[in-house]
Design a protein around this motif. Structure first.
Motif, PDB file in Angstrom:
ATOM      1  N   ASP A 272       0.857  -1.191   0.000  1.00 51.57           N
ATOM      2  CA  ASP A 272       0.000   0.000   0.000  1.00 51.57           C
ATOM      3  C   ASP A 272       0.891   1.238   0.000  1.00 51.57           C
ATOM      4  O   ASP A 272       2.085   1.162   0.301  1.00 51.57           O
TER       5      ASP A 272
ATOM      6  N   GLY B 117      -5.875   6.440   4.531  1.00 53.51           N
ATOM      7  CA  GLY B 117      -6.304   5.041   4.566  1.00 53.51           C
ATOM      8  C   GLY B 117      -5.547   4.206   3.545  1.00 53.51           C
ATOM      9  O   GLY B 117      -5.536   2.978   3.621  1.00 53.51           O
TER      10      GLY B 117
ATOM     11  N   ARG C 220      -9.594  -7.926   9.173  1.00 55.86           N
ATOM     12  CA  ARG C 220     -10.460  -7.739   8.000  1.00 55.86           C
ATOM     13  C   ARG C 220      -9.630  -7.583   6.741  1.00 55.86           C
ATOM     14  O   ARG C 220      -8.412  -7.460   6.800  1.00 55.86           O
TER      15      ARG C 220
ATOM     16  N   ASP D 196      -8.136  -1.955   2.755  1.00 57.40           N
ATOM     17  CA  ASP D 196      -8.694  -1.053   1.759  1.00 57.40           C
ATOM     18  C   ASP D 196      -7.623  -0.019   1.460  1.00 57.40           C
ATOM     19  O   ASP D 196      -7.277   0.734   2.365  1.00 57.40           O
TER      20      ASP D 196
ATOM     21  N   GLU E 243      -6.046  -2.594  -0.451  1.00 51.83           N
ATOM     22  CA  GLU E 243      -5.378  -3.845  -0.846  1.00 51.83           C
ATOM     23  C   GLU E 243      -6.355  -4.814  -1.539  1.00 51.83           C
ATOM     24  O   GLU E 243      -6.002  -5.492  -2.519  1.00 51.83           O
TER      25      GLU E 243
HETATM   26  N1  GLY Z   1      -4.853  -0.060   3.686  1.00 53.42           N
HETATM   27  C1  GLY Z   1      -4.712  -0.154   5.074  1.00 53.42           C
HETATM   28  C2  GLY Z   1      -5.841  -0.738   5.814  1.00 53.42           C
HETATM   29  O1  GLY Z   1      -6.793  -1.241   5.269  1.00 53.42           O
HETATM   30  O2  GLY Z   1      -5.810  -0.710   7.044  1.00 53.42           O
END
Ligand code: GLY
Ligand code: AMP
Length: 432
Positions: free
Chosen positions: A211, A225, A286, A289, A291
């Motif tokens: 990321d 994020g 979980r 996001d 990814e």
């Molecule tokens: N992309 C980092 C997360 O979902 O925490």
């Protein structure tokens, strides 16, 4: 089967798109969904954190499976509430989600199970924390709020003044609420995410990814994020994957079971590949996001089959197959994100032909007119910080990255912002 997906970001759009491919999914529902999800699922106006509302919705639509995607409802116990009413779910119980819900718990767990991570100490008193930081006198130092903090609970303090400001805002001003903090050693090295399906006994990792958390090019600006992802991560060699499986992934799954917190769902391993070997920076309970927007498009196995195998604890029976390709996702955000931003700007270009290897996932979008489709005539407007995630698949990372940026070039909205260097650093590093 009727499947309900909880959540409404780009990650949930990718989950819905994967479930749409399953011939056994007869009805797909999402709550609250978003502009893009509404073109492939029936969306419902129930907030992702409204546990009672979600149980009622599951009853009303007679859901056969509920896929609880975001961190907050998982940490709050939505899976337990749904299971108590007899619904089958995908996602960990509240008990197991504590691995993300409390950083202090996660650190103690890693210590107890010899899982490599940064050295740390936990504090509830600001003076004690500051005395410790002053006596260690090693900077940068990392200060983490214990509980969920919308991705803003981690400060990498470059000096004592920044450390003091962070400790005081968390423990004195109680910026995120009444809790404790973790002070930890700052690690360095490439960051890699590994998402893994697990039924609590068997674990099957997905392709690795990297990321890009900072808002601006060259890893500058505030943490977000996530502004874009490449998969697989070029840093994550097969030897590294074996080492992570042996020293981190297996001990985590076995350790959680041993402490009575059997984890079922997708476990996110946030790793740093240091000179001393891979170490865990964070666990999430979980899918990541963004990814997920790079990893799920590579999935060839039916996601519903995986959900069932996880729920019925027979993941060992299932062969999970991913395309042997690369993927890149570039996030288009509202100007100002992760700070204040304006919404409601029309998005143009969504009806362009992007080709079969490119997908535009909606994150913060809304439909101006709910009766129109998100793909016909571009009626979508911006409605959040991260607006779209544009993913392309290619035979190599450079091909995937190029195709993702070509698609980004066809889309526009007022004040849009995206990073121009997704994947660049990783590709440069592996060349040298
Ligand atoms: N992309 C980092 C997360 O979902 O925490
Ligand atoms: P988290 O919210 O835990 O994902 O942390 C956000 C970001 O802070 C991570 O992606 C890392 O870039 C950075 N970070 C967290 N912990 C450490 C650490 N111990 N050393 C260096 N960087 C860290």
């Amino acid at each position: 089967m009727k499947v309900l997906v909880v959540g409404g970001g780009g990650r949930e759009h990718a989950v819905c798109a994967a479930l749409c491919k399953s011939p056994r999914v007869s009805e797909l529902h999402a709550a609250p969904g978003n502009g893009g999800i509404s073109s492939i699922a029936q969306i419902h106006d129930v907030s992702a954190t409204d546990i009672c509302g979600m149980v009622k919705l599951a009853e009303q639509i007679k859901a056969d499976y509920v896929f609880v995607t975001p961190d907050d409802p998982l940490i709050m116990g939505m899976v337990d509430a749904l299971e108590a009413k007899g619904f089958k779910t995908f996602g960990p119980s509240k008990n197991a989600a504590l691995i993300e819900g409390s950083k202090a718990f996660a650190k103690a767990f890693m210590e107890q199970h010899n899982i490599p991570t940064a050295r740390h100490k936990t504090f509830s008193c600001a003076d004690d924390a500051l005395n410790y930081i002053e006596s260690e006198n090693v900077f940068p130092v990392v200060i983490k709020y214990d509980g969920p903090a919308l991705g803003k609970g981690v400060v990498v303090a470059a000096d004592l003044a920044q450390a003091k400001a962070a400790v005081n805002s968390m423990l004195v001003d109680k910026k995120f609420g009444d809790s404790i903090i973790v002070v930890e050693e700052c690690l360095s090295g490439p960051e890699v995410t590994v998402l893994a399906f697990t039924d609590g006994k068997t674990v099957k990792p997905m392709p690795s990814s990297t990321d890009h958390k900072r808002a601006f090019d060259h890893d500058e600006g505030p943490n977000t994020g996530g502004m874009g992802v490449i998969s697989p991560s070029p840093f994550y060699t097969p030897e590294m994957a074996d080492c992570v499986m042996r020293d981190i992934i297996k001990p985590t799954i076995e350790g959680l079971r041993a402490v009575g917190r059997k984890f079922k769902g997708c476990l996110y391993f946030g790793l740093m590949l240091t000179d001393e070997g891979p170490k865990v920076i964070e666990y999430n309970c979980r899918f990541g996001d963004p990814e997920t927007q790079t990893v799920l498009p590579l999935l060839e196995t039916d996601l519903l089959d995986i959900m069932e195998a996880v729920h019925e604890e027979r993941l060992h029976e299932l062969d999970i197959v991913f395309k042997d390709s690369c993927a890149a996702c570039v996030v288009m955000a509202s100007g100002g994100y992760p700070g204040a931003y304006e919404v409601g700007f029309p998005i143009s270009g969504l009806d362009e032909d992007f080709g079969v290897s490119t997908t535009v996932y909606h994150a913060g979008t809304k439909l101006e007119n709910a009766t129109q489709s998100a793909t016909g005539g571009s009626p979508a407007v911006t409605g959040g910080g991260r607006v779209l995630g544009i993913t392309a698949i290619g035979d190599s990372l450079p091909c995937a990255i190029k195709a993702a940026y070509q698609a980004v070039g066809k889309i526009s909205f007022k004040n849009s912002h995206y990073r121009k260097d997704i994947g660049e650093k990783a590709l440069l590093c592996v060349k040298h």
